[in-house]
Structures are given as C-alpha cells and as structure tokens.
Motif scaffolding. Structure first.
Motif, PDB file in Angstrom:
ATOM      1  N   GLY A  83       0.749  -1.169   0.146  1.00  0.00           N
ATOM      2  CA  GLY A  83       0.055   0.216  -0.113  1.00  0.00           C
ATOM      3  C   GLY A  83       0.720   1.173  -0.069  1.00  0.00           C
ATOM      4  N   HIS A  84       0.451   2.239  -0.685  1.00  0.00           N
ATOM      5  CA  HIS A  84       1.176   3.319  -0.813  1.00  0.00           C
ATOM      6  C   HIS A  84       0.070   4.715  -0.636  1.00  0.00           C
ATOM      7  CE1 HIS A  84       4.600   1.567  -2.030  1.00  0.00           C
ATOM      8  NE2 HIS A  84       4.133   0.914  -2.825  1.00  0.00           N
ATOM      9  N   CYS A 118       5.349   9.349  -0.737  1.00  0.00           N
ATOM     10  CA  CYS A 118       4.581   8.299   0.015  1.00  0.00           C
ATOM     11  C   CYS A 118       4.789   8.583   1.358  1.00  0.00           C
ATOM     12  CB  CYS A 118       4.796   6.837  -0.564  1.00  0.00           C
ATOM     13  SG  CYS A 118       3.917   5.504   0.395  1.00  0.00           S
ATOM     14  N   VAL A 120       4.041   6.532   3.650  1.00  0.00           N
ATOM     15  CA  VAL A 120       4.545   4.959   4.277  1.00  0.00           C
ATOM     16  C   VAL A 120       6.034   5.053   3.986  1.00  0.00           C
ATOM     17  CG1 VAL A 120       4.021   2.604   4.365  1.00  0.00           C
ATOM     18  CG2 VAL A 120       2.369   4.051   3.771  1.00  0.00           C
ATOM     19  N   HIS A 121       6.556   5.257   2.718  1.00  0.00           N
ATOM     20  CA  HIS A 121       7.898   5.115   2.224  1.00  0.00           C
ATOM     21  C   HIS A 121       8.383   6.644   1.803  1.00  0.00           C
ATOM     22  CE1 HIS A 121       5.388   1.487   1.252  1.00  0.00           C
ATOM     23  NE2 HIS A 121       6.187   0.819   1.969  1.00  0.00           N
ATOM     24  N   MET A 124      10.010   7.515  -1.771  1.00  0.00           N
ATOM     25  CA  MET A 124       9.116   7.634  -2.915  1.00  0.00           C
ATOM     26  C   MET A 124       8.839   9.035  -3.088  1.00  0.00           C
ATOM     27  SD  MET A 124       6.684   4.172  -2.288  1.00  0.00           S
ATOM     28  CE  MET A 124       5.763   4.643  -3.709  1.00  0.00           C
TER      29      MET A 124
END
Ligand code: CU
Length: 131
Positions: A83-84, A118, A120-121, A124
C-alpha cells in the motif's frame, strides 16, 4: 498472330503507364510525410487531455515527473504489492493508503510545481508540474 507493330505499341504504352504510376506514387508518397509531421507537432502543442495517469509500481511513482495543463485530473493507480499514499510535501493534498489495485485522483487547477511523496515510504518522491 498479330503483326509486330501491334505487339510493340501495347508494350510501350504499358511501360509509359508504369513510369507514370511510379512518378505518381513517388509524388504522392512524399507529400503526406510533411503534413503528418505537421499535424503531430500541432497535436503536441494542443492542450493536454483532461486526464493524466501515474502508476505506482516497485516502490516508485511513474513517471516521476508529470507535466499537465491546469484543470487536469491526475489519477494514481497502485500496481504494487504494498500500500502507498500520494501525499503533497506542502500538505495541499493527501490520499489515504491506496491498496493494491486502488486509485486516487486529484485535480490540479493552479499552475505550479507540486512535489509529493508516499507517507509510508518517504523515499518515494515525485512531482506534478501544472502549466
Ligand atoms: Cu509507499
């Protein structure tokens, strides 16, 4: 059997016809090329279509930089296994977590450069340029 004079004339006519057709094919073959290039150039300068797409795959946004016309709705599609999110660096827009196969759309009405990442990351990163 036909006399020799009757045989040679059709051959000459056929040869002349073939030459004429070759010339015609040559002239018609060269004309569409510039006009096709001109219409392709005109197409690239014309306003961008109302929709644009970004794919999320392999922990990256693709394309990393997308240029659109003001008023364009950009749709992100998550084709990754994780998921992003699509989160503006300045907080002007943010998606919830986009699961695999999910999409998120955002309409850009004001010209500018919109950096996003992103949540979450954070590695990115990508950009939408609105003209
Ligand atoms: Cu992510």
């Amino acid at each position: 059997m036909l006399p020799p004079t009757f045989r040679s004339r059709p051959r000459l006519a056929a040869a002349a016809m073939a030459l004429a057709m070759a010339l015609a094919a040559c002239s018609t073959g060269s004309t569409p090329a510039p006009s096709a290039a001109a219409s392709a150039a005109a197409g690239s300068t014309a306003p961008v279509a109302a929709g644009a797409a970004v794919t999320i795959q392999d922990f990256a946004f693709s394309p990393a930089s997308l240029t659109v016309a003001a008023g364009t709705t950009v749709t992100w599609t998550n084709q990754d296994t994780a998921g992003h999110t699509v989160t503006a660096d300045d907080g002007s827009f943010a998606s919830k977590t986009i699961e695999t196969g999910g999409t998120f759309s955002q309409t850009f009405s004001t010209p500018g450069t919109y950096a996003y990442h992103c949540a979450v990351h954070p590695n990115m990163k990508a950009t939408i340029v609105v003209q």
